[in-house]
Write an enzyme that holds these catalytic residues in place. Structure first.
Site, PDB file in Angstrom:
ATOM      1  N   SER A 112      11.492  25.252  31.540  1.00  0.00           N
ATOM      2  CA  SER A 112      11.824  24.013  31.161  1.00  0.00           C
ATOM      3  C   SER A 112      12.008  23.164  32.144  1.00  0.00           C
ATOM      4  O   SER A 112      12.119  23.604  33.405  1.00  0.00           O
ATOM      5  CB  SER A 112      12.824  23.686  30.025  1.00  0.00           C
ATOM      6  N   TYR A 113      12.255  21.819  32.049  1.00  0.00           N
ATOM      7  CA  TYR A 113      12.601  20.772  33.014  1.00  0.00           C
ATOM      8  C   TYR A 113      13.670  21.139  34.099  1.00  0.00           C
ATOM      9  O   TYR A 113      14.783  21.567  33.397  1.00  0.00           O
ATOM     10  CB  TYR A 113      12.758  19.358  32.481  1.00  0.00           C
TER      11      TYR A 113
END
Length: 547
Positions: A20-21
């Protein structure tokens, strides 16, 4: 892995959809986050498949702590991967993120802590140890596990033990160890300096600028330069090295993001603060110089005498360390030079404008060379010149070293370049473009080569007068002297060979456009020839011949 490199690898994994980010400060999972679905994706990885399947069967332990910064969810794996897919560094980071996520939803680590108090004579002592009961999350993160050596032997109250050895050690306190990158990041976050995205850049900057070096264990050891800078800043204005100002600016930025502060007001206020600090620092710069001279050699004490200064006529010292330069200790002036090449004295000749002795820059036997006036190089004497130009681009009307005297014709490859004769290249005579890396070799073993005052009627390039060796002359009937155009003369054309200079690094010099065969503008002198032509058929034929 350093923080900057780690962030670059994390961004690549994010773009490829594996995590994820990564630029998030949140460590708390939202209530609607699909923890089981994310965990189920890792059920087939051989490194942690057993732990994941056991968690799915027994039920996960939902995380109870963490902070919500309101930006993005914590960094988690988004799909399964292998080392073959990600490469070495990519896999190391992916494995750490995945193991951290699995440990987050794993059971607690349980251990029994035992403390034993005992007496030796009249002195009381105590020791503590831990005995593992259930590994819990440390099974997937073994580096956080409890070492076996922390366990204590089994004993009961009232047990007696025999003292095997008594010894007295004399020691002294040691300074704390240097900070690791991870510890520095923790301190920067504590003091509100930077964000998760900018902190790695800050640390990478101080490493690249040689303020610190990275030692074993990723510890940051300050260099002499870094120590002197900090002491100098602290002596002049302590706030430049303390975290207070940067932290205050970061807080103001946070208020702007929350809509509680006006952007323009914060911007103007911050600029005013640093403007005043800058002017105060400049006024107090002598304090920094004093500290520098204690730890480093003054520039006047370095380098070797090379050429004479045009102001005081004393020898200037050539400092080879990049960026190479000349320094006059009497005038206390420093003059920049072309980089990525060798510098030597040029026949003790002087510039007619400022009386500085010329130096010769060369990139090697297969490269280019041209004379340079140290003063003109940084202080262009004519309006059409820029900083960083040598004598091969100087438009002085009468100087024997200038483009006006040694320019022959337009370059056969680039549009703005001029082929300039190199009078130091004999007996392997050559001319070189003052813009690109084209080098033209001609008249090898000739006794003398000179640029004539006349021009070619066909292409308006300057004629060249050559005095050939008697035993190797190409002229008919044993003649040794001939004047002609390098581009048009039938005898000269067979003696010309185009090459490209060996240049591993670009030269550090500017370059304004030069027009004309010898770079002289229109009206350069009474009776001047104007800009020479570049006949397409002649130049095309010459370029084809060179190739």
């Amino acid at each position: 892995m350093g923080p900057q490199h780690t962030m670059q690898v994390a961004e690549r994994l994010y773009i490829q959809g594996y995590i994820s980010y990564p630029r998030t400060e949140t460590t708390h999972y939202p209530e609607n986050f699909d923890l089981k679905g994310t965990l189920r994706q890792q059920a087939n990885n051989p490194f942690w498949a057993d732990s994941v399947k056991a968690l799915l069967a027994e039920g996960i332990n939902r995380p109870r702590k963490g902070s919500d910064a309101g930006d993005h969810p914590p960094i988690t794996p988004m799909r399964p991967a292998s080392e073959n897919e990600l490469g070495s560094d990519g896999w190391r980071l992916y494995e750490f993120i995945t193991r951290n996520f699995i440990a987050t939803v794993s059971q607690d680590c349980k251990y029994l802590q035992t403390t034993i108090t005992f007496s030796v004579g009249t002195e009381g002592f105590s020791c503590s140890g831990k005995t593992l009961i259930s590994a819990g999350f440390t099974e997937i993160m073994p580096w956080q596990g409890i070492p076996l050596e922390e366990a204590l032997p089994v004993c009961e109250r009232g047990d007696s033990f025999t003292v095997d050895e008594i010894k007295l050690l004399e020691k002294q306190t040691c300074p704390p160890d240097y900070l690791t990158e991870a510890e520095l990041i923790t301190l920067m976050e504590k003091h509100g300096i930077g964000t998760d995205a900018s902190i790695p850049v800050h640390i990478n900057n101080v490493c690249q600028r040689n303020y610190v070096t990275v030692e074993n264990g990723r510890r940051l050891k300050p260099t002499n330069l870094g120590i002197v800078l900090v002491h100098g800043y602290y002596k002049i204005d302590a706030e430049l090295v303390l975290p207070t100002i940067r932290s205050a600016v970061e807080k103001q930025l946070t208020l702007i993001a929350l809509g509680k502060a006006n952007f323009q007001q914060v911007l103007q206020h911050t600029l005013d603060i640093f403007k005043r600090k800058f002017h105060y620092f400049v006024d107090s710069i002598s304090g920094m110089d004093e500290l520098m001279e204690v730890s480093f050699s003054p520039i006047a004490d370095t380098g070797k005498p090379l050429s004479r200064c045009g102001k005081c006529h004393r020898f200037m010292k050539y400092i080879q360390a990049k960026p190479s330069r000349l320094h006059c200790s009497h005038c206390d002036d420093t003059y920049s030079l072309p980089q990525n090449g060798a510098i030597k004295l040029y026949k003790e000749l002087r510039c007619p404008l400022d009386d500085f002795e010329l130096v010769l820059w060369t990139s090697g036997s297969r490269g280019k060379s041209y004379p340079v006036c140290p003063y003109c190089f940084g202080n262009p004497p004519f309006r059409d010149m820029k900083k960083g130009m040598g004598c091969n681009e100087c438009t002085h009307p009468t100087c024997q070293h200038s483009l006006n005297s040694l320019g022959i014709g337009q370059c056969v490859e680039c549009e703005n370049g001029v082929l300039v004769f190199d009078p130091t290249s004999g007996p392997k005579w050559r001319m070189a473009c003052n813009k690109c890396n084209v080098v033209v070799h001609f008249f090898e073993h000739a006794h003398k080569v000179q640029v004539a005052a006349d021009s070619c009627e066909a292409c308006e390039a300057s004629l060249v007068a050559v005095d050939f060796n008697k035993t190797r002359t190409p002229l008919p009937d044993g003649e040794t002297q001939h004047t002609g155009c390098v581009f048009c003369d039938a005898i000269f054309q067979d003696l010309v060979e185009l090459k490209h200079a060996t240049m591993r690094h670009p030269m550090h010099r500017g370059g304004g456009a030069r027009r004309g065969g010898r770079g002289r503008g229109r009206g350069r002198r009474p009776g001047g020839r104007g800009n020479p032509k570049k006949p397409k058929d002649k130049m095309a034929a010459l370029a084809a011949y060179f190739v």
